[in-house]
Structure formats: C-alpha cells, structure tokens
Enzyme design. Structure first.
Site, mmCIF file in Angstrom:
data_model
loop_
_atom_site.group_PDB
_atom_site.id
_atom_site.type_symbol
_atom_site.label_atom_id
_atom_site.label_comp_id
_atom_site.label_asym_id
_atom_site.label_seq_id
_atom_site.Cartn_x
_atom_site.Cartn_y
_atom_site.Cartn_z
ATOM 1 N N ASN A 39 0.850 -1.192 0.000
ATOM 2 C CA ASN A 39 0.000 0.000 0.000
ATOM 3 C C ASN A 39 0.888 1.245 0.000
ATOM 4 O O ASN A 39 1.936 1.283 0.639
ATOM 5 C CB ASN A 39 -0.996 0.006 1.161
ATOM 6 N N GLU A 41 0.363 5.184 0.639
ATOM 7 C CA GLU A 41 -0.563 6.247 1.050
ATOM 8 C C GLU A 41 -0.091 7.594 0.528
ATOM 9 O O GLU A 41 1.009 7.723 -0.014
ATOM 10 C CB GLU A 41 -0.677 6.248 2.583
ATOM 11 N N GLU A 52 -3.027 -4.813 -2.696
ATOM 12 C CA GLU A 52 -3.555 -5.805 -3.636
ATOM 13 C C GLU A 52 -3.673 -5.225 -5.042
ATOM 14 O O GLU A 52 -3.279 -5.846 -6.026
ATOM 15 C CB GLU A 52 -4.937 -6.299 -3.175
ATOM 16 N N CYS A 92 -10.672 -3.684 -4.140
ATOM 17 C CA CYS A 92 -9.697 -4.707 -4.568
ATOM 18 C C CYS A 92 -10.401 -6.004 -4.948
ATOM 19 O O CYS A 92 -9.992 -6.675 -5.898
ATOM 20 C CB CYS A 92 -8.674 -4.945 -3.464
HETATM 21 N N1 THU Z 1 -5.186 -1.427 2.727
HETATM 22 C C1 THU Z 1 -4.606 -2.287 1.841
HETATM 23 O O1 THU Z 1 -3.550 -1.992 1.267
HETATM 24 N N2 THU Z 1 -5.209 -3.474 1.638
HETATM 25 C C2 THU Z 1 -6.292 -3.932 2.324
HETATM 26 O O2 THU Z 1 -6.724 -5.054 2.111
HETATM 27 C C3 THU Z 1 -6.931 -3.069 3.330
HETATM 28 C C4 THU Z 1 -6.458 -1.672 3.375
HETATM 29 C C5 THU Z 1 -4.472 -0.193 3.063
HETATM 30 C C6 THU Z 1 -5.041 1.087 2.536
HETATM 31 C C7 THU Z 1 -4.493 2.081 3.564
HETATM 32 O O3 THU Z 1 -3.180 2.457 3.189
HETATM 33 C C8 THU Z 1 -4.407 1.285 4.839
HETATM 34 O O4 THU Z 1 -4.418 -0.067 4.460
HETATM 35 C C9 THU Z 1 -5.525 1.561 5.825
HETATM 36 O O5 THU Z 1 -6.764 1.454 5.218
#
Ligand code: THU
Length: 133
Positions: A39, A41, A52, A92
């Site tokens: 992820n 941000e 994902e 996702c």
């Molecule tokens: N996030 C993911 O990368 N995958 C998931 O399955 C759930 C959420 C990330 C998005 C954000 O950066 C952080 O987790 C909190 O939501």
C-alpha cells in the site's frame, strides 16, 4: 506455496505514514509468476492505493492477461506493529474478480502457519464482471 517470508520482507516497503497500517500482497499466476505490491498512502488521503491493487496493476502492466491470476497472498501489520489478518477491501475484490475471471484463491496470513483461504467468489458474490456492458 507459502509466501509468508516474502510478504514479511515486502511489508517493509509499504508506505503508510498516515494510518500506520502496512499491507503487502503477492499475486500469483497459473504459470507461477509472481507480482508484488504494497500500500502506498498519500497526504491527499483518497489517492492511497492498496497493496492488492498495486500488485494486480503491476501484473497487468507486465503482460498478465484476464484469467491468468490464480492466487493473491496478503499480510498486514497494524499501527502497533502486530500482524493482523486482512481481507481485500471492496475495490480490490472487484479488480481481483475481474482479472481472475472470478476464479482465484485469497490467502490472508497472520503468521507463517496461520493462513485463511477464501475464494474470490466467496468474498465477492454476484460479482459484476462487465459482460453486460
Ligand atoms: N489497505 C490495503 O492496502 N489493503 C487492504 O486489504 C486493506 C487496506 C491499506 C489502505 C491504507 O493504506 C491502509 O491499508 C488503511 O486502510
């Protein structure tokens, strides 16, 4: 195959200074190729991308085609640095279902041996796969 150790290493590349929630994902194709994502941000919060979709988008960029994807492996760690079970978010799930033609297994890890497995059709019933467009 078990991807825990690769996911653990990948987790360190996650960029999540706002939520503190780190996620790593590995997409596996039917031919055994793997594509990684974390992820990422952003200070403009909604522009964040999940691990994902990052992995899936990389797979598609590298030439993976509809129906090639067979597995998605996920590891997450919360802001207190504890590994926690994570399922793909709704957005996702949509992208996984479409790219995998609704036929993929999702593995949510909490350790090298605690792994929960679900099919994408279980996680996203009645998926909209675009045939009606
Ligand atoms: N996030 C993911 O990368 N995958 C998931 O399955 C759930 C959420 C990330 C998005 C954000 O950066 C952080 O987790 C909190 O939501």
């Amino acid at each position: 195959m078990n991807y825990f150790h690769q996911l653990e290493g990948l987790l360190e590349r996650s960029y999540a200074p706002y939520s503190g929630f780190n996620v790593a994902a590995i997409v596996v194709t039917k031919t055994g190729d793997i594509y990684k994502g974390v992820n990422v941000e952003s200070a403009a919060y909604p522009t964040t991308i999940c691990a994902e979709r990052n992995a899936l988008h990389t797979a598609v960029t590298e030439g993976v085609q509809i129906g090639d994807i067979s597995e998605v492996h996920i590891l997450a760690r919360n802001a207190t640095k504890i590994l926690v079970k994570a399922y793909p978010c709704g957005a996702c799930r949509q992208v996984i279902a479409e790219q995998a033609e609704n036929d993929a297994q999702i593995y949510s890890y909490t350790s090298a041996s605690e792994i929960e497995q679900h099919s994408i059709s279980e996680l996203l019933p009645f998926a909209f796969l675009g045939q009606a467009l």
